[in-house]
Design an enzyme around this catalytic site. Structure first.
Site, PDB file in Angstrom:
ATOM      1  N   LYS A 190       0.872  -1.182   0.000  1.00  0.00           N
ATOM      2  CA  LYS A 190       0.000   0.000   0.000  1.00  0.00           C
ATOM      3  C   LYS A 190       0.913   1.238   0.000  1.00  0.00           C
ATOM      4  CE  LYS A 190      -2.373   3.363   2.084  1.00  0.00           C
ATOM      5  NZ  LYS A 190      -1.859   4.478   1.276  1.00  0.00           N
ATOM      6  N   GLU A 265       8.932   1.731  11.374  1.00  0.00           N
ATOM      7  CA  GLU A 265      10.012   2.713  11.172  1.00  0.00           C
ATOM      8  C   GLU A 265       9.336   4.072  11.172  1.00  0.00           C
ATOM      9  OE1 GLU A 265      13.071   1.809  11.009  1.00  0.00           O
ATOM     10  OE2 GLU A 265      13.013  -0.290  10.410  1.00  0.00           O
ATOM     11  N   CYS A 299      13.542  10.855   7.497  1.00  0.00           N
ATOM     12  CA  CYS A 299      13.444  10.648   8.945  1.00  0.00           C
ATOM     13  C   CYS A 299      14.822  10.723   9.620  1.00  0.00           C
ATOM     14  CB  CYS A 299      12.778   9.324   9.245  1.00  0.00           C
ATOM     15  SG  CYS A 299      13.534   7.954   8.359  1.00  0.00           S
ATOM     16  N   GLU A 402       9.087  16.569  15.407  1.00  0.00           N
ATOM     17  CA  GLU A 402       9.540  16.347  14.030  1.00  0.00           C
ATOM     18  C   GLU A 402       8.844  17.328  13.093  1.00  0.00           C
ATOM     19  OE1 GLU A 402      10.493  12.569  11.245  1.00  0.00           O
ATOM     20  OE2 GLU A 402       8.406  12.748  11.828  1.00  0.00           O
TER      21      GLU A 402
HETATM   22  O1  TXE Z   1       2.362  10.090   6.992  1.00  0.00           O
HETATM   23  P1  TXE Z   1       1.565   8.807   7.400  1.00  0.00           P
HETATM   24  P2  TXE Z   1       1.891  11.546   6.608  1.00  0.00           P
HETATM   25  C1  TXE Z   1       6.192  11.920   9.392  1.00  0.00           C
HETATM   26  C2  TXE Z   1       6.414  13.390   9.115  1.00  0.00           C
HETATM   27  C3  TXE Z   1       5.119  13.822   8.527  1.00  0.00           C
HETATM   28  C4  TXE Z   1       4.148  12.996   9.349  1.00  0.00           C
HETATM   29  C5  TXE Z   1       2.810  12.767   8.699  1.00  0.00           C
HETATM   30  O2  TXE Z   1       6.628  14.070  10.329  1.00  0.00           O
HETATM   31  O3  TXE Z   1       4.884  15.181   8.691  1.00  0.00           O
HETATM   32  O4  TXE Z   1       4.796  11.749   9.477  1.00  0.00           O
HETATM   33  O5  TXE Z   1       2.994  12.386   7.356  1.00  0.00           O
HETATM   34  C6  TXE Z   1      -0.560   5.256   5.527  1.00  0.00           C
HETATM   35  N1  TXE Z   1      -3.416   2.734   8.971  1.00  0.00           N
HETATM   36  N2  TXE Z   1       6.701  11.051   8.358  1.00  0.00           N
HETATM   37  O6  TXE Z   1       0.564  11.861   7.183  1.00  0.00           O
HETATM   38  O7  TXE Z   1       0.145   9.128   7.685  1.00  0.00           O
HETATM   39  C7  TXE Z   1      -0.520   6.354   4.494  1.00  0.00           C
HETATM   40  O8  TXE Z   1      -1.563   6.199   3.557  1.00  0.00           O
HETATM   41  C8  TXE Z   1      -2.500   2.261   8.101  1.00  0.00           C
HETATM   42  C9  TXE Z   1       7.922  10.342   8.665  1.00  0.00           C
HETATM   43  O9  TXE Z   1       2.010  11.668   5.160  1.00  0.00           O
HETATM   44  O10 TXE Z   1       2.355   8.152   8.448  1.00  0.00           O
HETATM   45  C10 TXE Z   1       0.876   6.165   3.913  1.00  0.00           C
HETATM   46  O11 TXE Z   1       0.880   5.108   2.985  1.00  0.00           O
HETATM   47  N3  TXE Z   1      -1.841   3.052   7.247  1.00  0.00           N
HETATM   48  C11 TXE Z   1       8.144   9.220   7.742  1.00  0.00           C
HETATM   49  C12 TXE Z   1       1.679   5.775   5.156  1.00  0.00           C
HETATM   50  O12 TXE Z   1       0.726   5.325   6.112  1.00  0.00           O
HETATM   51  C13 TXE Z   1      -2.077   4.372   7.289  1.00  0.00           C
HETATM   52  C14 TXE Z   1       7.811   9.430   6.320  1.00  0.00           C
HETATM   53  C15 TXE Z   1       2.481   6.911   5.782  1.00  0.00           C
HETATM   54  O13 TXE Z   1       1.600   7.984   6.021  1.00  0.00           O
HETATM   55  C16 TXE Z   1      -3.013   4.919   8.184  1.00  0.00           C
HETATM   56  C17 TXE Z   1       6.565  10.147   6.150  1.00  0.00           C
HETATM   57  C18 TXE Z   1      -3.704   4.042   9.047  1.00  0.00           C
HETATM   58  N4  TXE Z   1      -4.603   4.466   9.947  1.00  0.00           N
HETATM   59  C19 TXE Z   1       6.084  10.954   7.155  1.00  0.00           C
HETATM   60  N5  TXE Z   1      -3.044   6.258   8.001  1.00  0.00           N
HETATM   61  C20 TXE Z   1       9.435   8.464   7.925  1.00  0.00           C
HETATM   62  N6  TXE Z   1       9.503   7.658   8.992  1.00  0.00           N
HETATM   63  O14 TXE Z   1      10.332   8.520   7.108  1.00  0.00           O
HETATM   64  C21 TXE Z   1      -2.149   6.552   7.031  1.00  0.00           C
HETATM   65  N7  TXE Z   1      -1.573   5.416   6.577  1.00  0.00           N
END
Ligand code: TXE
Length: 499
Positions: A190, A265, A299, A402
């Protein structure tokens, strides 16, 4: 064409002539969403709509999980070496299309094309090659004891749900798909709804090389629909998630009642510790790269820069010069260092932190707003100049939370202890770097930082064999090298009594 599925914070689409409909990949076939609803995908640099992806729901996820389950017996019966051959085929096909990968990644994420070529496209191929080679050399342990031999056998876990973010789309997806497949699991991936393009290309490649139907499946859509259905699905055995900490907590809760194997992660708020004896000529470019690579949307980025008091003013002056020398703009220009932020919503979040910093008494030394001289065609993109903020308490929200954008905060320290106290004062524990000409001191400070990874006099220098992952709110579990092989398998002990 189905009805559009616009979520909160999405801007209305700006039509361009050719908008591609990307499809789900289930049981070896490309499918539109069963709901007939779509999500618009925008270019971060221009704000123009570039594609539509399925707004999938439970029905699509269930079909993908059933396909993965059906393919499992045959796939898991292959040897490691046979599956490694499949990974090599995927790597070869991906390599042939690596320029296309780079172009799509740059278009979809807003990152500079040179970065997309040298990091995203190159690493995606490397991930498949690395795990193919690594598993061929992998020798499962045996333990002799009096009267018996113990054999460790690595069995597939089952159906793997792989959920990935938008910052390094194919790089992170391939980092999960390759070890999951090679250890005999089947996959439902996904990708992030913000950056679906290279994931679609991977599905096309997997289809072209003829991987058996159902071994790899992909369902597009929103996290709250597709992601949460995957994490709670009773027929999914493992979840590997990379994303935000808040979402990670939901994933952990949702997957716990079915006892899935879980790797998280999550985010980071990493300290970059600059000692007075650091070599400025090497340290300054290194610190700038750590702070701003990929617009600070990694990250591992070093977003809190701790500088020893005696060199503070001189170091900060040179840091600002180096930051201002970066070229920001057209992501397709090979000379560009910094591109656009991933979405208008994310730009608003990052900009909100800059306003907060000012309210908290911080001084913006450079950046803080849209960069000057952005060409007209990018006027509706998500732009922010690299931003350095001074004068904040290390306990302020901007220094501890963050931000995940091109924003760093500066903090002086007067002793190793103080540097470590500041470095360890966040809820996160992912990475860090130390810059010094005294390698013993570098090692000592590195060991004192509460994180999963620390670099000394470098940053993001990655050996794919080493453990990758965080502590505290940065995640649970490790991937990389043998840690990936072990996460994507069940280690079973068989004890054979000697005659
Ligand atoms: O990420 P999400 P977002 C951090 C960064 C950013 C914040 C939010 O601070 O501002 O996270 O970013 C899926 N059940 N990072 O909202 O929501 C979503 O569709 C299962 C750090 O864009 O974490 C996507 O495929 N899955 C990070 C994935 O999760 C769910 C990189 C990541 O999205 C879900 C990105 C749910 N309930 C953002 N809700 C890193 N560690 O590198 C969303 N998703």
């Amino acid at each position: 064409m189905g009805e559009e599925c616009c979520g909160p914070g999405e801007s209305p689409p700006i039509d361009i002539e050719e908008v591609h409909d990307l499809l789900n990949y289930i049981a070896g076939e490309f499918h539109p969403p069963s709901s007939e609803r779509w999500i618009d995908d925008f270019s971060p640099a221009t704000g123009i709509r570039i594609a539509r992806i399925p707004c999938s729901d439970q029905q699509d996820v269930d079909a993908a999980v059933s396909a993965a389950r059906a393919a499992l017996p045959e796939w898991s019966a292959l040897t490691h070496a046979q599956r490694a051959d499949w990974l090599d085929k995927i790597a070869d096909a991906l390599e042939e299309r690596s320029e296309e990968v780079a172009q799509l990644e740059s278009l979809d994420t807003g990152k500079p094309i040179t970065l997309a070529r040298t990091v995203d496209a190159a690493r995606s191929v490397d991930n498949f090659r690395f795990f193919a080679e690594y598993v061929r050399e992998f020798v499962p342990e045996t333990f002799e004891m009096q009267g018996a031999t113990n054999h460790v056998v690595y069995k597939p876990v089952g159906v793997a749900g792989l959920i990935t973010p938008w910052n390094l789309p194919l790089y992170l997806l391939s980092w999960k798909v390759a070890p999951a497949l090679v250890m005999g699991n089947t996959v439902v991936a996904k990708p992030s709804e913000l950056t679906p393009m290279t994931a679609c290309l991977l599905a096309e490649i997997i289809d072209d090389v003829g991987l058996p139907a159902g071994v790899f499946n992909m369902v597009h859509g929103r996290g709250e629909n597709v992601g949460s259905r995957l994490t709670s699905h009773s027929d999914v055995d493992l979840i590997s998630f990379t994303g935000g900490t808040e979402t990670g907590a939901k994933v952990a809760t949702s997957s716990s009642s079915t006892f899935k194997k879980l790797s998280l992660e999550l985010g980071g708020k990493n300290a970059t510790i600059v000692c007075a004896d650091a070599d400025f000529d090497k340290t300054i470019p290194g610190v700038v790269r750590a702070g701003f690579l990929n617009q600070g949307q990694i990250c591992l980025c070093g977003s809190r820069i701790l500088i020893e008091e005696s060199i503070y003013d001189e170091f900060v002056g040179r840091l600002i010069d180096e930051t201002n020398s970066m070229k920001i703009g057209d992501p397709s220009d090979p000379e560009t260092d910094l591109g656009a932020l991933v979405s208008a919503e994310h730009l608003a979040k990052v900009s909100g932190y800059i306003s907060l910093a000012e309210e908290d008494g911080g001084t913006v030394l450079t950046g803080g707003s849209q960069p000057e001289g952005i060409p007209e065609q990018f006027a509706s993109g998500n732009w922010l100049a690299p931003t350095i903020i001074d004068g904040l308490s290390p306990n302020s929200r901007c220094a501890k939370e963050e931000i995940f954008g091109p924003v760093v905060t500066l903090h002086p320290f007067s002793s190793e202890k103080e540097a470590l106290d500041i470095a360890n004062s966040t809820d996160y524990g992912l990475a860090g770097s130390v810059w010094t000409s005294d390698l013993d001191k570098g090692r000592r400070i590195a060991e004192g930082i509460e994180t999963g990874m620390v670099w000394v006099n470098t940053w993001l220098h990655r050996d794919l064999r080493v453990p990758f992952g965080g502590i505290k709110h940065s995640g649970v579990g490790r991937e990389g090298g043998r840690w990936s092989l072990s996460f994507y398998s069940h280690a079973v002990n068989i004890c054979i009594k000697h005659d």
